[in-house]
Scaffold this active site. Structure first.
Site, mmCIF file in Angstrom:
data_model
loop_
_atom_site.group_PDB
_atom_site.id
_atom_site.type_symbol
_atom_site.label_atom_id
_atom_site.label_comp_id
_atom_site.label_asym_id
_atom_site.label_seq_id
_atom_site.Cartn_x
_atom_site.Cartn_y
_atom_site.Cartn_z
ATOM 1 N N TYR A 54 0.899 -1.290 -0.143
ATOM 2 C CA TYR A 54 -0.121 -0.034 -0.073
ATOM 3 C C TYR A 54 0.870 0.654 -0.034
ATOM 4 O O TYR A 54 1.421 1.903 0.477
ATOM 5 C CB TYR A 54 -0.666 0.784 1.559
ATOM 6 C CG TYR A 54 -1.533 1.554 1.574
ATOM 7 C CD1 TYR A 54 -3.238 1.810 0.824
ATOM 8 C CD2 TYR A 54 -1.153 1.658 2.415
ATOM 9 C CE1 TYR A 54 -3.638 3.241 0.456
ATOM 10 C CE2 TYR A 54 -2.395 3.556 2.163
ATOM 11 C CZ TYR A 54 -3.229 3.934 1.204
ATOM 12 O OH TYR A 54 -3.690 4.805 1.445
ATOM 13 N N GLY A 61 -5.563 5.449 -0.237
ATOM 14 C CA GLY A 61 -7.413 5.680 -0.041
ATOM 15 C C GLY A 61 -8.037 4.689 -0.946
ATOM 16 O O GLY A 61 -7.522 3.645 -0.171
ATOM 17 N N HIS A 99 -2.209 17.193 -2.458
ATOM 18 C CA HIS A 99 -2.977 17.330 -1.736
ATOM 19 C C HIS A 99 -2.265 18.842 -1.209
ATOM 20 O O HIS A 99 -3.608 19.379 0.111
ATOM 21 C CB HIS A 99 -2.001 16.416 -0.462
ATOM 22 C CG HIS A 99 -3.029 15.219 -0.825
ATOM 23 N ND1 HIS A 99 -2.971 13.744 -2.131
ATOM 24 C CD2 HIS A 99 -3.567 13.970 0.084
ATOM 25 C CE1 HIS A 99 -3.661 13.281 -1.821
ATOM 26 N NE2 HIS A 99 -3.832 12.861 -0.932
ATOM 27 N N ASN A 211 2.196 11.874 5.788
ATOM 28 C CA ASN A 211 0.775 11.292 6.500
ATOM 29 C C ASN A 211 1.288 11.305 8.211
ATOM 30 O O ASN A 211 2.216 10.366 8.449
ATOM 31 C CB ASN A 211 1.175 9.978 5.910
ATOM 32 C CG ASN A 211 -0.414 9.278 5.770
ATOM 33 O OD1 ASN A 211 -0.165 8.736 6.903
ATOM 34 N ND2 ASN A 211 -1.128 9.970 6.402
ATOM 35 N N ARG A 350 -11.771 32.463 46.597
ATOM 36 C CA ARG A 350 -12.611 31.688 47.002
ATOM 37 C C ARG A 350 -11.742 29.939 46.405
ATOM 38 O O ARG A 350 -11.129 29.469 47.239
ATOM 39 C CB ARG A 350 -13.089 31.285 48.000
ATOM 40 C CG ARG A 350 -13.106 30.529 49.520
ATOM 41 C CD ARG A 350 -14.490 30.094 50.717
ATOM 42 N NE ARG A 350 -15.826 31.036 49.888
ATOM 43 C CZ ARG A 350 -16.693 30.256 50.052
ATOM 44 N NH1 ARG A 350 -17.442 28.547 50.736
ATOM 45 N NH2 ARG A 350 -18.089 30.866 50.342
#
Length: 632
Positions: A54, A61, A99, A211, A350
């Site tokens: 891959y 994707g 991208h 990535n 307080r």
């Protein structure tokens, strides 16, 4: 000589990342580079064996089912001349150039430098497949001061920060835009200016470069760094406000917080004790604190006193109103001034340890998450070159480390905490300016004897506007996933948006704290001066003269007059015997630092420049540094 940070993929700290963001150079650990080289050689060998991997020999994707061929299909057309194109190289280059599509204003240089540092560090782990020379080129670009233009909008936080990291990498390829010495220019020109060569990407290198979680991690770490200082500044602003109120310190005692020992709460209480050490305003007896009265020409007798912008006074509790309270008035003098006879302050004073401390704990949780992420591998697939396996899928494993949800949820927690800290600060500002709640100080912290002045009225408006804006931005982005990549990426983190929001919100929190310090300094001057004016009057007057500042006393020649005068004289003597009242040592130092730039507001004047100066003192840390230097 600039600092050099050695990156090895395992030991980067938040502090080191901040140094790099602010200009430190990096070098690469030789042992880590050997691991990088091993993974790159392994991938090359697998490609030579035509193994399907891959992102190396497949598309990305939703294109993951497309295997790369040996050459482009168009090379097979009749009469076609072989193009010589490598589909493996083309795949990685196309990934970056397609991208890099973010929009909006560019990130600041410090954010981009931090992103580059993070990316280099994670790739040094040797599980990403990038070549040594490509990683060295990325480091050279960082060290040369080339700052890629990275628009802020475009990451969904899974598969990591693909689009913004592509804007980083595209400059390495000679594309995109970059800043060099503050000048914006094409990426190719930026490389030429610094005598660097563009890179052609090899197997998986585009995926290795874009990535991962570097944008959300960089912005988150820088946000946490700023918030660390702002939390201490919030404690300082609160301490100055406590002194201005002559507040009660019992709520910050160590044995109190030992019973509910949340770490941030315990630390905040300790900070307050340190900041208020030496104060004689805090825990002052209630009856010694006068309340503001409007200045009149007859208010004071001496020229020094006439210069004051206020008058002071008390109410006397008549003998006939003390039945059932005799024991109380045997301990406390029967005078009502600026402080009510109650053992506790309002929640915004307080409960500072509980509120500020909870915000501290939110930050500490985020730090824990971010410390893990700084030295994590966050791209995909993961390469295990030394793993013994029958099939390559066992050595190159597709997983989900790019998913930013750990960071996103940590930032969501911090994002919700920021308006909380701003809100309690604004409530203290409001309490300071409101005569119904400010324990005897003048309305809006101005004498206003002629009725023409607004004082600090609108400072609180500005704080309120910022708090509302912060609250409206606190919706967690992490709960709203928008699927991408044709539903291949069907659940995303939105962590990049979350961290970006937190970084911007931190700056606005600083503005609110600046407004509180500006207002608290004014209130502190008034409180200190009013009490010390009472002390000076007590020192130079007798009981009858001092009684002019006390209302509700019996007329002369009445039965109660003698007792009244005796009680007034007791109040006068106690004040006269006291040393000059002062804030805590650290609070005083911070107050002095403010007064070096901003004068006390004795009459209305333009305040915009003063407000801006107070905000700058928070942003540059100068007021906090002054306080820290004075802690004993």
């Amino acid at each position: 000589m600039s600092t050099m940070i050695t990156l090895d993929g395992n030991s980067l700290t938040r502090a080191q990342l901040v140094e790099v963001a602010n200009g430190a150079a990096v070098d690469l650990d030789p042992a880590a580079l050997r691991k990088v080289e091993r993974a790159a050689q392994f991938l090359a060998a697998q490609v030579a064996r035509e193994e399907p991997i891959y992102g190396v020999s497949t598309g990305f994707g939703s294109n993951a089912d497309k295997l790369l061929g040996a050459h482009p299909l168009r090379d097979e057309l009749p009469g076609a001349v072989r193009s010589g194109r490598s589909l493996h190289v083309e795949l990685q280059g196309n990934l970056i150039v397609t991208h890099a599509v973010c929009v909006g204003e560019p990130f600041a240089a410090e954010v981009v430098r931090a992103m580059l540092c993070i990316r280099i560090n994670t790739l040094l782990r040797g599980h990403s497949g990038i070549r040594v020379q490509t990683l060295q080129a990325l480091a050279a670009m960082l060290n040369a001061g080339i700052v890629p233009v990275v628009p802020q909008l475009g990451s969904v936080g899974a598969s990591g920060d693909l689009a913004p990291l592509s804007h980083l990498a595209i400059v390495l390829l000679g594309g995109g835009e970059a800043f060099v010495d503050g000048e914006r220019m094409p990426g190719a020109e930026a490389l030429r200016r610094k005598r660097l060569q563009p890179v052609s990407l090899s197997y998986k290198e585009g995926l290795a470069l874009n990535n991962g979680t570097a944008q959300m991690l960089a912005t988150g770490v820088l946000a946490l760094h700023r918030l660390d200082g702002l939390l201490d500044t919030a404690d300082l602003a609160a301490a100055m406000t406590i002194d201005a109120f002559a507040g009660r310190l019992g709520a910050f005692a160590p044995d109190v917080h030992a019973l509910r020992p949340h770490p941030g709460q315990v630390r905040t209480a300790a900070n307050l004790r340190a900041l208020l050490a030496g104060s004689t305003l805090a825990d002052i007896p209630y009856h010694l604190v006068p309340r503001f009265r409007q200045w009149l020409p007859a208010s004071w007798e001496t020229p020094e006193s006439q210069a004051l912008g206020f008058d002071i006074g008390w109410d006397w509790v008549p003998f006939g109103q003390r039945h059932g309270r005799e024991k109380f008035y045997a301990r406390f003098r029967p005078f009502r001034g600026g402080k009510k006879h109650q053992p506790q302050d309002s929640y915004s004073l307080r409960c500072i340890p509980q509120v500020h401390g909870a915000v501290r704990d939110a930050l500490e949780q985020a730090k824990r998450v971010f410390d893990v992420e700084l030295n994590a591998v966050t791209d995909n697939p993961l390469v295990f070159p030394d793993k013994q396996a029958e099939f390559v899928e066992e050595q190159v494993i597709s997983a989900g480390h790019f998913h930013g949800m750990p960071l996103a949820l940590a930032m969501s927690y911090v994002k919700a905490a920021i308006p909380v800290l701003a809100s309690i600060s604004e409530r203290r500002i409001n309490k300071l300016v409101d005569p119904a709640t400010n324990d005897g100080l003048p309305a809006f912290l101005i004498g206003n004897e002629d009725g023409t002045e607004s004082g600090h009225m609108i400072v609180q408006y500005t704080a309120a506007a910022i708090v509302n804006d912060l609250a409206s931005r606190a919706m967690p982005a992490s709960v709203y996933s928008v699927p991408t990549s044709a539903n291949a990426e069907d659940h995303v983190s939105m962590g990049a948006n979350e961290a970006r929001h937190v970084l911007a919100m931190a700056d606005d929190l600083g503005k609110v704290l600046g407004l509180e310090l500006y207002t608290a300094a004014q209130a502190l001057d008034l409180r200190r001066d009013m009490i010390n004016a009472a002390r000076d009057l007590a020192d130079r007057s007798d009981a009858e003269a001092f009684a002019s500042k006390v209302q509700g006393g019996p007329l002369a020649d009445t039965d109660d007059r003698t007792g009244f005068v005796a009680e007034v004289d007791g109040l006068r003597a106690e004040l006269a015997a006291a040393d000059a009242f002062r804030p805590g040592h650290a609070v005083a130092a911070a107050h002095a630092a403010i007064r070096e730039r901003i004068a006390f507001l004795d009459r209305d004047r333009a305040m915009d420049g003063e407000v801006a100066a107070a905000v700058r003192m928070v942003a540059d840390g100068s007021v906090l540094a002054a306080a820290r230097a004075a802690i004993r």
